[in-house]
Scaffold this active site. Structure first.
Site, PDB file in Angstrom:
ATOM      1  CD  GLU A   1      83.791  77.195   2.226  1.00  0.00           C
ATOM      2  OE1 GLU A   1      84.419  76.332   1.595  1.00  0.00           O
ATOM      3  OE2 GLU A   1      82.825  76.919   2.964  1.00  0.00           O
TER       4      GLU A   1
ATOM      5  CG  HIS B   1      89.821  72.979   7.662  1.00  0.00           C
ATOM      6  ND1 HIS B   1      89.826  74.157   8.369  1.00  0.00           N
ATOM      7  CD2 HIS B   1      88.763  73.051   6.817  1.00  0.00           C
ATOM      8  CE1 HIS B   1      88.813  74.910   7.963  1.00  0.00           C
ATOM      9  NE2 HIS B   1      88.156  74.265   7.013  1.00  0.00           N
TER      10      HIS B   1
ATOM     11  NE  ARG C   1      88.573  69.138  -0.381  1.00  0.00           N
ATOM     12  CZ  ARG C   1      87.737  69.787   0.428  1.00  0.00           C
ATOM     13  NH1 ARG C   1      86.606  70.291  -0.051  1.00  0.00           N
ATOM     14  NH2 ARG C   1      88.005  69.926   1.701  1.00  0.00           N
TER      15      ARG C   1
ATOM     16  CG  HIS D   1      89.413  69.096   6.210  1.00  0.00           C
ATOM     17  ND1 HIS D   1      88.347  68.947   7.070  1.00  0.00           N
ATOM     18  CD2 HIS D   1      88.919  69.719   5.107  1.00  0.00           C
ATOM     19  CE1 HIS D   1      87.255  69.471   6.510  1.00  0.00           C
ATOM     20  NE2 HIS D   1      87.573  69.922   5.321  1.00  0.00           N
TER      21      HIS D   1
ATOM     22  NE  ARG E   1      89.908  74.372   3.237  1.00  0.00           N
ATOM     23  CZ  ARG E   1      88.824  73.662   3.155  1.00  0.00           C
ATOM     24  NH1 ARG E   1      88.921  72.359   2.995  1.00  0.00           N
ATOM     25  NH2 ARG E   1      87.657  74.217   3.209  1.00  0.00           N
TER      26      ARG E   1
HETATM   27  C1  SIN Z   1      84.714  74.125   5.845  1.00  0.00           C
HETATM   28  O1  SIN Z   1      83.542  74.360   6.135  1.00  0.00           O
HETATM   29  O2  SIN Z   1      85.637  74.876   6.115  1.00  0.00           O
HETATM   30  C2  SIN Z   1      85.024  72.831   5.142  1.00  0.00           C
HETATM   31  C3  SIN Z   1      84.617  72.903   3.743  1.00  0.00           C
HETATM   32  C4  SIN Z   1      85.463  71.999   2.902  1.00  0.00           C
HETATM   33  O3  SIN Z   1      86.268  71.233   3.407  1.00  0.00           O
HETATM   34  O4  SIN Z   1      85.360  72.095   1.684  1.00  0.00           O
END
Ligand code: SIN
Length: 549
Positions: free
Chosen positions: A123, A252, A394, A359, A298
């Site tokens: 991610e 998010h 985060r 988020h 993010r």
């Molecule tokens: C996501 O699946 O994008 C959310 C994961 C997260 O907020 O850490």
């Protein structure tokens, strides 16, 4: 008046509360209170997974570096090291409890050391593949297994549809739980509304744990479920616990844009597998904003989308994973694929429209390394807490690992407290007092203020802030808080009123923290102070309720 005495009172039934419950149950009676059904939690909705070091090319140092970089200078390094290094052990515990994570080769689920075979996703902000996951429904798989264990543990009493109103401290005196002073104070339980009978019960506990999750509902658009109304943060603050860093609200970047898709998150794991963000004319744009492009942290991606939308006037940008093999997409993201189809989007064939939404709260009730707050006998873990792990932003999928590690640390400490402290002197708390209150004749006040808060928080205290916007928000929240206080004194409490009181409290704290920080860092971006200023602001924003006057 119903009074329930317990050793451990846990408020919240996500990964943090459930794990803590299972770990302390052997040492005392546990009352687990949750405001809806036990599966109604932020955890159940978590798609991406749990970040931890299992990959051959990965190391604790790399995970620590990625977390610190994402946190933009505000993480507590000791906390980061502790969480990262404890992560793999906590994930093995979940596997031992029966959680099924995806493995590289599905046939290996009975292997003797399954963790070396875990399938790892990637991610934003992660330099390595390290996201342990159960397809695209990781939270639901973890929650389901933990709930099964909790339900089968006869030392844990579950109170579903029970909504905590306020914590009780030894200085709680006045009508309706209002707390008056904090000298030498400590927490001794909570007043809880039984939603089925509308009665308020008094829970008396030696140790109280807040694990109520986040507060996405403070904003008009959020990826969070309806329960995310910041209850723990608001209750903790009202009772005198210190809160920190509430200006760092994580948006998010990719929630599905569709009028009927309420809170539907499109996991960052899609970008981890190669999905690309496109503007309304179909061109990729992330290379203009960060060298990590679509896998930037993010805060950067959400701000980039916000900028693109403001420039073009379009309603959404698009996320395109159709370049990948369609069988792979269906196998890796079965839930997302099916859900998007129900809204008319086939993600194997076409880009899907997405927008940012609130988020995750990086701030919360300030705790030490064991989840202890500065209000004696009160613990906070999970999204409700501010441990120092996330700093100003985060890192993706670091939340579930934080909840797991802190539920372990907090459980060990709470058990020690129970064994070594003398609880005999704790006075019985005053019963809930609703003398002079009546049923509301103006429920419209609740819905009006609820809508107003969420809209001005989105417009004035959202992804990009300014001094003017923050001042406007401050003026509005003052008026609304006054109305809520008056109403709270006069009418019987209801679930909607309790939640309104909590989102208003959290909104006020976010506005205060955001107004206080005179720089831009991580998730807090104020156009009046566009740069990070380490000389003056490399520090947490701390708020503690004043009980004077
Ligand atoms: C996501 O699946 O994008 C959310 C994961 C997260 O907020 O850490």
């Amino acid at each position: 008046m119903t009074q329930i005495k317990t050793d451990f009172l846990i408020i919240g039934s996500g990964i943090a509360g459930l794990t803590f419950a299972l770990k302390v149950a052997e040492f005392g009676h546990v009352a687990l209170v949750t405001k809806k059904g036990i599966m109604d939690s932020n955890t159940s909705q978590a798609q991406g997974g749990i970040a931890s070091v299992f990959g051959e090319l990965d190391s604790f140092d790399l995970h620590i570096q990625d977390t610190l970089a994402s946190g933009d200078g505000l993480c507590n390094r000791d906390v980061v090291e502790m969480v990262v290094k404890n992560g793999p052990g906590r994930i093995r515990e979940l596997i031992d409890l029966g959680v099924h994570f995806n493995l590289k080769d599905k046939k290996l689920s009975d292997s003797e050391s399954p963790d070396s075979e875990l399938d790892l996703g990637r991610e934003g902000g992660h330099s390595q593949k390290r996201i342990v996951h159960a397809h695209d429904m990781t939270g639901r798989e973890v929650e389901k297994v933990l709930v099964d264990h909790v339900k089968n543990n006869d030392r844990i009493t579950l109170f579903e549809n029970h909504m905590a109103i306020d914590l009780i401290t030894i200085s709680t005196r006045m009508k309706r739980g209002i707390i008056t002073t904090t000298h030498e104070d400590y927490c001794c339980g909570a007043y809880v509304l039984d939603r089925e009978t509308s009665h308020v019960k008094t829970f008396c506990a030696k140790i109280t744990l807040l694990a109520t999750g986040g507060a996405g509902k403070v904003y008009l658009y959020t990826s969070n479920p309806d329960i995310a109304t910041g209850d723990g943060i608001a209750m903790g603050y009202r009772a005198g616990a210190t809160v920190a860093n509430l200006e760092f609200v994580q948006f998010h970047p990719t929630c599905l844009f569709h009028p009927d898709a309420k809170n539907f998150l499109i996991s960052e794991a899609l970008r981890g597998e190669g999905a690309i963000l496109l503007d309304s004319s179909g061109s990729p744009f992330m290379e203009k904003y960060d060298t990590q492009k679509d896998l930037a942290c993010r805060d950067v991606v959400a701000r980039a989308i916000d900028t693109e939308l403001k420039k073009s006037g379009a309603d959404s940008v698009f996320l395109d994973i159709s370049n990948k093999n369609s069988d792979f997409i269906k196998e890796r993201f079965p839930n997302l694929y099916k859900k998007c189809l129900t809204f008319g989007f086939d993600m194997t064939q076409e880009p899907i429209p997405v927008v940012p939404a609130a988020h995750y709260m990086c701030g919360g009730i300030a705790t030490d390394m064991f989840g202890r707050t500065d209000l004696h006998r009160l613990y906070a873990i999970g999204e409700t807490a501010c441990t120092g792990l996330h700093g100003a932003n985060r890192l993706a999928s670091n939340s579930l690992i934080e909840a797991l590690v802190y539920s372990h640390m907090a459980a060990q400490q709470a058990v020690k407290d129970i064994k070594t402290s003398d609880f005999t002197a704790t006075p019985d708390p005053p019963p809930w007092d609703e003398v002079g209150t009546t049923d509301s004749d103006e429920v419209i006040m609740v819905s009006q203020n609820w809508d107003e808060i969420r809209r001005f928080m989105w417009n004035y205290v959202g992804i990009v802030r300014s001094n003017k916007r923050l001042e406007r928000a401050q003026r509005r929240i003052e008026i609304i808080q006054k109305e809520i206080r008056e109403y709270y004194w006069d009418f019987r409490v209801s679930p909607d009123l309790i939640e309104l009181r909590n989102i208003a409290m959290v909104a006020e704290l976010i506005i205060k923290c955001a107004g206080y920080r005179k720089e831009s860092r991580g998730l807090h971006h104020n156009i009046g102070y566009p740069y990070r200023d380490d000389m003056h602001w490399q520090k947490d924003t701390i708020l503690r309720r004043s009980f004077m006057g």
